[in-house]
Each structure stands twice: as structure tokens, then as C-alpha cells.
Write an enzyme that holds these catalytic residues in place. Structure first.
Site, PDB file in Angstrom:
ATOM      1  N   THR A 125      55.834  50.498  50.385  1.00 29.88           N
ATOM      2  CA  THR A 125      56.523  49.255  50.036  1.00 29.88           C
ATOM      3  C   THR A 125      55.511  48.131  49.868  1.00 29.88           C
ATOM      4  O   THR A 125      54.685  47.922  50.742  1.00 29.88           O
ATOM      5  CB  THR A 125      57.466  48.875  51.205  1.00 29.88           C
ATOM      6  OG1 THR A 125      58.480  49.844  51.267  1.00 29.88           O
ATOM      7  CG2 THR A 125      58.045  47.492  51.019  1.00 29.88           C
ATOM      8  N   ARG A 185      72.560  52.186  51.323  1.00 26.03           N
ATOM      9  CA  ARG A 185      71.748  51.540  52.360  1.00 26.03           C
ATOM     10  C   ARG A 185      70.821  50.477  51.751  1.00 26.03           C
ATOM     11  O   ARG A 185      70.166  50.688  50.740  1.00 26.03           O
ATOM     12  CB  ARG A 185      70.934  52.603  53.081  1.00 26.03           C
ATOM     13  CG  ARG A 185      70.050  52.085  54.222  1.00 26.03           C
ATOM     14  CD  ARG A 185      68.636  51.840  53.778  1.00 26.03           C
ATOM     15  NE  ARG A 185      67.752  51.512  54.905  1.00 26.03           N
ATOM     16  CZ  ARG A 185      66.512  51.077  54.755  1.00 26.03           C
ATOM     17  NH1 ARG A 185      66.010  50.915  53.554  1.00 26.03           N
ATOM     18  NH2 ARG A 185      65.769  50.803  55.809  1.00 26.03           N
ATOM     19  N   ASP A 189      65.229  45.952  54.806  1.00 29.62           N
ATOM     20  CA  ASP A 189      64.783  44.578  55.072  1.00 29.62           C
ATOM     21  C   ASP A 189      64.133  43.920  53.863  1.00 29.62           C
ATOM     22  O   ASP A 189      64.143  42.691  53.729  1.00 29.62           O
ATOM     23  CB  ASP A 189      63.751  44.593  56.202  1.00 29.62           C
ATOM     24  CG  ASP A 189      62.516  45.417  55.808  1.00 29.62           C
ATOM     25  OD1 ASP A 189      62.696  46.548  55.297  1.00 29.62           O
ATOM     26  OD2 ASP A 189      61.389  44.926  55.976  1.00 29.62           O
TER      27      ASP A 189
HETATM   28  C1  SD4 Z   1      62.850  49.749  54.056  1.00 32.29           C
HETATM   29  N1  SD4 Z   1      60.949  48.470  54.757  1.00 32.29           N
HETATM   30  O1  SD4 Z   1      63.600  49.952  53.118  1.00 32.29           O
HETATM   31  C2  SD4 Z   1      61.425  49.383  53.760  1.00 32.29           C
HETATM   32  C3  SD4 Z   1      60.658  50.654  53.614  1.00 32.29           C
HETATM   33  C4  SD4 Z   1      59.218  50.594  53.925  1.00 32.29           C
HETATM   34  O2  SD4 Z   1      57.419  51.703  54.674  1.00 32.29           O
HETATM   35  O3  SD4 Z   1      58.605  49.573  54.000  1.00 32.29           O
HETATM   36  N2  SD4 Z   1      58.638  51.707  54.209  1.00 32.29           N
HETATM   37  O4  SD4 Z   1      63.200  49.859  55.226  1.00 32.29           O
END
Ligand code: SD4
Length: 333
Positions: free
Chosen positions: A193, A221, A224
Site C-alpha cells: 500500500t 470490506r 483504513d
Molecule cells: C488495508 N492498510 O486495506 C491497508 C492494507 C495495507 O499493508 O496497507 N497492507 O488495510
């Protein structure tokens, strides 16, 4: 799944994504430009970019845009686009790993120097989620568009519709389906991400965060990354912060907002990131040994910080015309 060098599983119990309407309502109202004094010596260090993980091409692109004298919001958008269009990055945009039903659904948001915010959540078929989020911020009276509505809006703005599920990601999903054990995987490898913060030559800060979210998540879903204050927060008087890792834990502690408020109270970006991680790990019955969260932050002076729960997180920084990847310190030594 060779990118997933370090895989952590996490229980999704308590997966409640509650966003108070007061948090987002009216957030595109223009807030008055407040004067911020930046010393000449600090300005000499600008522009600066910081991003989660080893995303050299993305921060170099953002840096290049800033060196041309463009704004921090342009830099963040174009920087994030690099990874969104990179089919080999399985956590962002094209080629992102799908949800448990095989659909790639994207979350992204942007915040600009005026405190405006735009986001798309659970959007399909459009790779450049960060750019659609910017359009939501700039061209609509709203802050967040979801699912079909976000896609329809993107198409109306001329974005290209495409199948985001690449052969490699489809194969990985088919492998997962054999057991279809519902344990969202949190990867802390390099290339995840993207959360990105940039400060331009005028000292103005903007940020963005873009992701395909947790692989094999439940349909619908939202993590954050697109939620103001959790995956990203910018206050141009103070600085900005952005997150990666298990989104549910970032949401429950409103991590990026917390970091910016701690910096407002005088903490350095590093101290603020460490405090935000502490809030997660010190919760009663925290399962932190089994999930990863990482933060990066930058203040108005261009000072940066980054910290995570587990080993393996890193930050990419563009400064003085060059980029470098820095391994992060972590809570679990
Ligand atoms: C999430 N924070 O959708 C993101 C995914 C992520 O490392 O950062 N993964 O929860």
C-alpha cells in the site's frame, strides 16, 4: 506470492469500520488559508517526498514533478500513479490481489494543503484510484464515493475501464481458494500500500494513500487507507502522516490524525509515529504479534519519521534531488 516474504495472519474479529458522519461532513468546505511561517533555511531543503515501503520509482516521479516547481498534490498523484499502473505490484491498482470473490476493489484518498479531502472506496475496474479520489475532492461537493458510484463517476471523468485482475493475481487467488481459509494476510514486504506525503517549494504539504486492501478480504470490506484521519491526514499548519498494515487496527486508533495532533503538540515525526504504534500495541488484549502496522510522517519543517510494529517496514524518501530507502525501526526488536 513471492513478494509476500513475511506473512502475518490476523483475526478480523471486531471488524467494524465506523466513520462518524461528523468526521467527514462538510470537509470540502474551503478552510481559510492560515499563515504559516517557514524559515528560509528550512525552505532550502524543499521539496521532500516520503512514502511507505520501497517505492523508488514512485518517489522519484513525485520528486521530479516537485523539481519542476509543481505542487505537492500533483506530485503525490503522479507518484502514486506509477505503482497503480505497475501490474507487478499486487497491492495497488492494476494487478492488485482480489477479494475472496475474485474482484479487485480499490481504496484511495488524497488531502491537499487547504485541508480538503476526497476518497473512493471499494471501486472496481479503474486503476488510477488516487486520481479519481482527487477528482472527488476537486469536482464534487462530496468527500467519499463508493463502489459503483465511484466507478460511474470515474468513467464520466474519462478514466479507462479495465480488468484489474491480472493472470498472476488470478492465479494467486485460485491457489488461496483451495483452502479458502479466511485469514487476511498482512504483508510487510517492500512494495505495499502506498501512503505518500510531499512538501513543495512553497512549503505546502499534501498526501495520498492508495491500495487494493487486504488480499482475499470479505466483499465490500473497506480499510483504513481511504479514511480521513486513519490511512492519511494532512494539516498544512503542522504536517502529515500516512499508514500501512492491518487497516482495522489503524482505523480503531485513528492513527494518522493522532500523529499529526502529536506533532502539533511538539513531538517530532519520529516520536509521534512511535507513540501511535504504542497506542495499538498497548491496547488490552492486543494481538499485535500477529499483524503489522507502519506509519510515516513529515512535519512542516520537512523533518520525517517512520516506525512499525514488526521488522521489514521501510520508508522511501526523496530529498536534495535523490531518493533512498530507509529500513524502519520497529516495536518488536
Ligand atoms: C488495508 N492498510 O486495506 C491497508 C492494507 C495495507 O499493508 O496497507 N497492507 O488495510
Amino acid at each position: 506470492m513471492k513478494r509476500r516474504k513475511f506473512i502475518q495472519s490476523a483475526s478480523l474479529s471486531g471488524l467494524g469500520v465506523a466513520v462518524g458522519s461528523s468526521l467527514v461532513s462538510g470537509c470540502n468546505d474551503k478552510i481559510s488559508q492560515r499563515e504559516t511561517v517557514i524559515g528560509a533555511s528550512q525552505k532550502e531543503n524543499f521539496p521532500i517526498v516520503i512514502a511507505t515501503w520501497d517505492v523508488k520509482d514512485a518517489v522519484n516521479k513525485a520528486g521530479e514533478v516537485l523539481m519542476q516547481g509543481k505542487s505537492s498534490i500533483d506530485a503525490v498523484e503522479l507518484g502514486c500513479n506509477v505503482e497503480e499502473l505497475n501490474a507487478n505490484n499486487q497491492t495497488v491498482g492494476l494487478g492488485g490481489l482480489p477479494d475472496r470473490d475474485g474482484n479487485v476493489t480499490l481504496d484511495a484518498c488524497m488531502m491537499n494543503k487547504d485541508g480538503n479531502y476526497g476518497a473512493v472506496v471499494c471501486m472496481q475496474n479503474i486503476a488510477e484510484a488516487i486520481s479519481v479520489a482527487r477528482k472527488v475532492m476537486e469536482d464534487t461537493p462530496h468527500c467519499i464515493l463508493a463502489g459503483k458510484g465511484a466507478e460511474k463517476f470515474a468513467l464520466s471523468k474519462g478514466f479507462k475501464k479495465q480488468n484489474l485482475l491480472t493472470d498472476a493475481s488470478k492465479k494467486a487467488w485460485e491457489q488461496w481458494k483451495i483452502k479458502s481459509k479466511y485469514q487476511p494476510v498482512i504483508n510487510i514486504e517492500n512494495h505495499d500500500t502506498i501512503g505518500m506525503l510531499a512538501i513543495d517549494k512553497n512549503g505546502d504539504i499534501s498526501g495520498g494513500c492508495t491500495t487494493s486492501g487486504l488480499a482475499y478480504k470479505m466483499a465490500g470490506r473497506v480499510g483504513d487507507s481511504p479514511i480521513v484521519g486513519s490511512g492519511l491526514f494532512i494539516d498544512n499548519e503542522v504536517g502529515g502522516a500516512t499508514a500501512t498494515g492491518l487497516g482495522e487496527e489503524v482505523l480503531k486508533t485513528v492513527g494518522s490524525f493522532l500523529i499529526v495532533e502529536l506533532m502539533r503538540q511538539g513531538k517530532t515525526p519520529q516520536q509521534a509515529c512511535e507513540e501511535a504504534i504504542k497506542r495499538i500495541v498497548s491496547k488490552p488484549n492486543s494481538n499485535y504479534k500477529h499483524f503489522q502496522v507502519g506509519y510515516v510522517a513529515m512535519n512542516k519543517k520537512g523533518e520525517t519519521g517512520y516506525y512499525s510494529i514488526h521488522k521489514g517496514f521501510s520508508a522511501s524518501i526523496f530529498k536534495n534531488g535523490k531518493s533512498k530507502n530507509y529500513p524502519s525501526q520497529q516495536f518488536i526488536k
